[in-house]
Design a protein around this motif. Structure first.
Motif, PDB file in Angstrom:
ATOM      1  N   ASN A  93      21.267  44.309  51.935  1.00 22.66           N
ATOM      2  CA  ASN A  93      22.295  44.045  50.922  1.00 22.66           C
ATOM      3  C   ASN A  93      23.675  43.829  51.543  1.00 22.66           C
ATOM      4  O   ASN A  93      24.679  43.822  50.851  1.00 22.66           O
ATOM      5  N   ALA A  95      25.601  45.791  53.097  1.00 19.07           N
ATOM      6  CA  ALA A  95      26.172  47.124  53.401  1.00 19.07           C
ATOM      7  C   ALA A  95      27.623  47.032  53.856  1.00 19.07           C
ATOM      8  O   ALA A  95      28.043  47.714  54.791  1.00 19.07           O
ATOM      9  N   LEU A  96      28.403  46.164  53.188  1.00 17.59           N
ATOM     10  CA  LEU A  96      29.832  46.089  53.518  1.00 17.59           C
ATOM     11  C   LEU A  96      30.526  47.338  52.985  1.00 17.59           C
ATOM     12  O   LEU A  96      30.111  47.899  51.970  1.00 17.59           O
ATOM     13  N   LEU A  97      31.563  47.756  53.687  1.00 16.41           N
ATOM     14  CA  LEU A  97      32.304  48.955  53.264  1.00 16.41           C
ATOM     15  C   LEU A  97      33.202  48.554  52.089  1.00 16.41           C
ATOM     16  O   LEU A  97      34.094  47.712  52.237  1.00 16.41           O
ATOM     17  N   THR A  98      32.968  49.162  50.936  1.00 18.56           N
ATOM     18  CA  THR A  98      33.620  48.673  49.712  1.00 18.56           C
ATOM     19  C   THR A  98      35.092  49.054  49.623  1.00 18.56           C
ATOM     20  O   THR A  98      35.807  48.508  48.796  1.00 18.56           O
ATOM     21  N   ASP A  99      35.544  50.010  50.469  1.00 15.71           N
ATOM     22  CA  ASP A  99      36.968  50.344  50.396  1.00 15.71           C
ATOM     23  C   ASP A  99      37.819  49.498  51.353  1.00 15.71           C
ATOM     24  O   ASP A  99      39.021  49.702  51.462  1.00 15.71           O
ATOM     25  N   LEU A 100      37.178  48.547  52.045  1.00 13.85           N
ATOM     26  CA  LEU A 100      37.924  47.653  52.942  1.00 13.85           C
ATOM     27  C   LEU A 100      37.713  46.210  52.492  1.00 13.85           C
ATOM     28  O   LEU A 100      36.665  45.884  51.932  1.00 13.85           O
ATOM     29  N   PHE A 108      36.215  46.209  61.524  1.00  8.91           N
ATOM     30  CA  PHE A 108      35.902  47.644  61.605  1.00  8.91           C
ATOM     31  C   PHE A 108      35.364  48.089  62.977  1.00  8.91           C
ATOM     32  O   PHE A 108      35.912  49.026  63.582  1.00  8.91           O
ATOM     33  N   GLU A 112      37.299  50.607  65.678  1.00  7.57           N
ATOM     34  CA  GLU A 112      36.708  51.903  66.015  1.00  7.57           C
ATOM     35  C   GLU A 112      36.420  52.043  67.512  1.00  7.57           C
ATOM     36  O   GLU A 112      36.500  53.131  68.051  1.00  7.57           O
ATOM     37  N   HIS A 113      36.067  50.923  68.153  1.00  7.82           N
ATOM     38  CA  HIS A 113      35.563  51.049  69.527  1.00  7.82           C
ATOM     39  C   HIS A 113      36.457  50.438  70.610  1.00  7.82           C
ATOM     40  O   HIS A 113      36.176  50.599  71.783  1.00  7.82           O
ATOM     41  N   ARG A 157      30.262  40.541  60.818  1.00  6.89           N
ATOM     42  CA  ARG A 157      30.535  41.900  61.307  1.00  6.89           C
ATOM     43  C   ARG A 157      29.507  42.310  62.367  1.00  6.89           C
ATOM     44  O   ARG A 157      29.856  42.939  63.365  1.00  6.89           O
TER      45      ARG A 157
END
Lengths: 271, 257
Positions: A93, A95-100, A108, A112-113, A157
């Motif tokens: 689906n 799996a995108l981060l819905t708050d970004l 992302f 992070e890295h 991503r």
């Protein structure tokens, strides 16, 4: 096991069950470096579970999974995360981060890295979004995207860290023909142009045939057949024929186990 | 008989296992919290906004009316003994020591706790937490810790706002509606409220902040990843937080008396 330059992932005698249900009973397969490998099989055969095992979101009860010759069950969390940075995974689906927003979703892993500057991150993210045709959607929220667009953003991503292995979980489900064509071409093009290894889980025989170098047909917890799409199409096995040609009759029953139809309709079993 | 014993054994075993996991989960959050505060303060501030600032309206409205009703009840009962000037004392002690922390914690569970649980539960149901795992990002550190720390910071601040607005509501009701002398109202309060009373309120607000935030992220993280599972987790957050807050309130009060 020695690291074999040709074999990137090797699965040996994999056993996995969930509760009383046995999903894999002695599964063996090999994924070769630089190829597009497809896992096919009827619904419920554990294709997605297999991906979760390969990425060690699940741990096998018996047997081993080797990535680059290393048994991934033995890795500690730091080593596991180092390994996962070389994986890119496209979820069913998205799996995108819905708050970004879309841009930040693709950025992302970099944020992070890495310690890249904002300017460089912007450059990389826009390049990846352009590759999937969604540079114009950078400021949109994931909730505003259609299913196909969300999956393309998720693909951008997945490849933003330039992974060695890209894993696609049902990438062709629910896409319109144009998006499907775009995704199929992207899978093949990225594999060849970037020299990565791709794993595709799908039961879409036609699309898999155009993109995969090697397919594994998984049924009843084991590899039922393997080979190039042409070899599978020409196979004599009843199961392979049934699956590849979408036939209702064959070893894979359409109906789930049930009592006799007529008896149940007439209510005799409840009397 | 043996099946009953087996059921009891299984339930006790399951309870001990879950309680142990809960404690380990708490320790994991605490372990990551200082680093999150120092290295990623932006993530924590965003959650202070989500759990704290966005709860302000409900906290202020409820605080005003709780203060007002305490003044009404206090006045009606104290007037029998001609002690209506002490209404400020009664309201202040009730708000600072008990009602401020307890009602704020219950409102926090209903407003912010449910939002946290359902958000985390839905992130789990839509594979967002798995996606983070696959991107080599620890979801406990990246998602749960900022929400937990944000909630812990928000609660004492919300309690302070609730108590102040409650005192203001009591002042409006007692002084303007019931004509209690304004000087007596505030002076009696100043004379009788001790710093220890305020310390008790602050201590309770910190404990309730930890408990309410911890239960919210725990329930969300352990939700069954379906619509029904997330709904159930959200309900459990409110119910368990309410019970835990009231039991802890009794225990803390008993110890601090």
């Amino acid at each position: 096991m020695e690291a074999d330059s040709e074999n990137l992932i090797e699965i040996r005698d994999l056993m996995y069950s969930r509760g009383a249900r046995v999903i894999f009973k002695g599964l063996n397969l090999t994924i070769k470096r630089g190829e597009v490998t497809a896992f096919m099989g009827p619904s419920g055969t554990g294709k997605t579970t297999l991906l979760r095992l390969i990425t060690r979101q699940l741990i096998p009860q018996q047997g081993a999974i080797y990535v680059n010759g290393v048994d991934i069950a033995t890795l500690n969390q730091r080593k596991l995360y180092e390994l996962r940075q070389r994986f890119g995974m496209l979820f069913q689906n998205g799996a995108l981060l819905t708050d970004l927003n879309v841009f930040e979703n693709v950025a992302f892993p970099l944020r992070e890295h890495t310690k890249l500057t904002n300017r460089l991150i912007r450059h990389v993210v826009l390049t990846k979004l352009h590759a999937v045709g969604l540079r114009g959607a950078a400021d949109m929220s994931p909730t505003e995207l259609s299913g196909g667009m969300a999956r393309r953003v998720a693909l951008a991503r997945a490849m933003v860290m330039d992974p060695d292995i890209l894993i696609y979980d049902e990438p062709f489900v629910g896409l319109d023909p144009i998006s499907m064509g775009v995704i199929v071409r992207l899978v093949r093009r990225m594999n060849d142009a970037l020299g990565i290894t791709s794993i595709v889980v799908s039961h879409d025989v036609a699309e898999v045939s155009t993109v995969a170098d090697r397919s594994y047909l998984i049924s009843d917890g084991k590899v039922a057949a393997s080979g190039s799409p042409d070899e599978l199409q020409a196979a004599n096995s009843e199961l392979v024929r049934q699956f590849m040609h979408g036939m209702a009759d064959g070893p894979v029953a359409f109906h789930f186990d049930a009592p006799d139809y007529a008896e149940q309709l007439l209510g005799r079993d409840s009397e | 008989m043996t099946s009953v014993l087996r059921d009891i054994y299984n339930n006790v075993f399951e309870f001990v296992r879950t309680f142990g996991a809960f404690q380990l989960f708490f320790l994991r959050l605490v372990r990551h919290s200082p680093r999150m505060l120092l290295r990623r303060p932006g993530l924590v501030i965003k959650q202070v906004y989500n759990t704290g600032a966005l709860s302000l309206v409900i906290i202020m409205v409820c605080g005003f009316f709780v203060g007002g009703v305490l003044a009404l009840q206090g006045y009606a009962n104290l007037a029998r003994f001609n002690a209506e000037d002490s209404v400020g004392t009664v309201v202040a002690l009730a708000l600072i020591k008990e009602l401020g922390p307890v009602i704020t914690a219950l409102l926090f569970a209903g407003r912010a706790g449910t939002a946290l649980s359902s958000e985390i539960g839905l992130m789990k149901a839509t594979d967002q937490l798995s996606a983070m795992e696959m991107m080599a990002v620890n979801p406990v550190r990246r998602v749960l810790v900022p929400r937990f720390v944000g909630g812990v910071i928000s609660m004492p601040l919300l309690v302070a706002v609730f108590t102040c607005i409650g005192l203001f509501g009591a002042d409006v009701v007692a002084v303007y509606l019931l004509s209690v002398d304004v000087g007596a109202f505030w002076q009696q309060m100043q004379l009788s409220v001790d710093i220890k009373d305020i310390q008790e309120g602050i201590f309770k607000s910190i404990v309730f902040g930890i408990v309410a935030s911890l239960l919210a992220v725990w329930e969300g993280y352990n939700a069954i990843p379906t619509a029904e599972g997330v709904g159930r987790a959200t309900t459990r957050t409110v119910v368990i937080t309410a019970i835990a807050v009231l039991i802890l309130d009794f225990m803390i009060t008993a110890v601090m008396l």
